[in-house]
Design an enzyme around this catalytic site. Sequence first.
Site, PDB file in Angstrom:
ATOM      1  N   GLN A   1     -27.306  50.321  15.646  1.00  0.00           N
ATOM      2  CA  GLN A   1     -27.047  51.358  14.446  1.00  0.00           C
ATOM      3  C   GLN A   1     -26.173  50.881  13.281  1.00  0.00           C
ATOM      4  OE1 GLN A   1     -24.785  54.734  16.036  1.00  0.00           O
ATOM      5  NE2 GLN A   1     -24.559  56.094  14.262  1.00  0.00           N
ATOM      6  N   LEU A   2     -26.998  51.135  12.104  1.00  0.00           N
ATOM      7  CA  LEU A   2     -26.229  50.685  10.903  1.00  0.00           C
ATOM      8  C   LEU A   2     -25.282  51.739  10.369  1.00  0.00           C
ATOM      9  CD1 LEU A   2     -29.424  49.426   9.046  1.00  0.00           C
ATOM     10  CD2 LEU A   2     -27.867  48.153  10.317  1.00  0.00           C
TER      11      LEU A   2
ATOM     12  N   ASP B   1     -28.791  54.923   4.374  1.00  0.00           N
ATOM     13  CA  ASP B   1     -28.645  56.552   4.045  1.00  0.00           C
ATOM     14  C   ASP B   1     -29.163  57.538   4.851  1.00  0.00           C
ATOM     15  OD1 ASP B   1     -28.117  58.718   2.908  1.00  0.00           O
ATOM     16  OD2 ASP B   1     -28.249  58.318   1.038  1.00  0.00           O
ATOM     17  N   TYR B   2     -28.408  57.773   5.832  1.00  0.00           N
ATOM     18  CA  TYR B   2     -29.061  58.812   6.917  1.00  0.00           C
ATOM     19  C   TYR B   2     -29.791  59.875   6.542  1.00  0.00           C
ATOM     20  CZ  TYR B   2     -26.996  55.567  10.698  1.00  0.00           C
ATOM     21  OH  TYR B   2     -26.819  54.698  11.610  1.00  0.00           O
ATOM     22  N   GLY B   3     -29.557  60.194   5.270  1.00  0.00           N
ATOM     23  CA  GLY B   3     -29.976  61.615   4.665  1.00  0.00           C
ATOM     24  C   GLY B   3     -29.825  61.590   3.118  1.00  0.00           C
TER      25      GLY B   3
END
Length: 253
Positions: free
Chosen positions: A2-3, A44-46
Site C-alpha cells: 500500500q502506497l 493520489d487515491y482520488g
Amino acid sequence: MQLPHRRSANATWKVKSAGLFGKNKVLAVEATRIVRKGEAIAMDYGPVKLDNTLLLDHGVLDSTNSKGGYNLTLTLPEEDRYYADKLDILERNSLAASSSFTLIRGQDPPEEMIGFLRLMQLGGQDCFLLESIFENEVWNFVCQPVSAPNEAAVCAAMIEGAREALAGYSSNIDEDLVLLNSRKFAPGSREEMAVQVRLGEKEALDSLLGFFEGRAASLDTLEYYQERRLKRLGLLDEDGSTTYDSFFRDGIA
C-alpha cells in the site's frame, strides 16, 4: 503493498499483461513523472475526490495539500407543477431529478448547478420558456439569469440552505482553525483528519453563502433573458437603451 496518499503523487497503479501470451494480469506501480533518488513513492487515491469522500472511501488524507469541499445534492420536487417538463430538460442535458454538485472552498458554484437551481425555481411568467418551441434552447437560457424574481428565489433558497447547513455543525470555522493550530491532535490522527474535513466542508459552504449573498445584493446589475433577447433582435443597444425610440419621436410609429 500500500502506497501512501499524496495529492502531489509521483506514481499510480497500472494493470498490465504478463505471462505467456499476456493472459495473466499483474498490478504494477508506475511512475507518473521522474522520481528523484531517495524520493518517497506516493499516489493520489482520488484525484477528483474531495477530502471527505477520500477519507470515507480509503481512510486517507493529505494534510499538507488538502482538497476541502462539500458535495451538494439538489432534488427537483415531484410536486412541482411543471415537474415533467423540467425533468425532461434535465435528462436531455445529462442530469437527473436528483443531481449532486461539488462545491470547492474559495470557488464559485458550478454554472451547471446554478442552471439547475434556476430551472427548479422557474415559475410564473417565466414558464413560457418551458414551451416546446424552446426545448433545444431552454437549458442555455437558464444557465444565464432568467429574470429578477427567478434569480432572487435562487439566492434566497441557497442562502437559507447554506446557513442551515452551517448551523448543523457543532463548531464554526474559526474554532476549527484554532483547534488545528493548537496541535492538540497527533499529525495524521483520525481526530485531526476529521477536523480538517469538517473545516473544508464549512469553508465551501461559507463560500457558497458569500456568493449568493453577493448575487442577491446585485440583482439590479444583472442582464436577464428579456434584455438579452431584445439585444439579439437589435431592439436594445449595449447600454440598454431602446433603438426604436426615434420611431415614436419622429412620428414613424
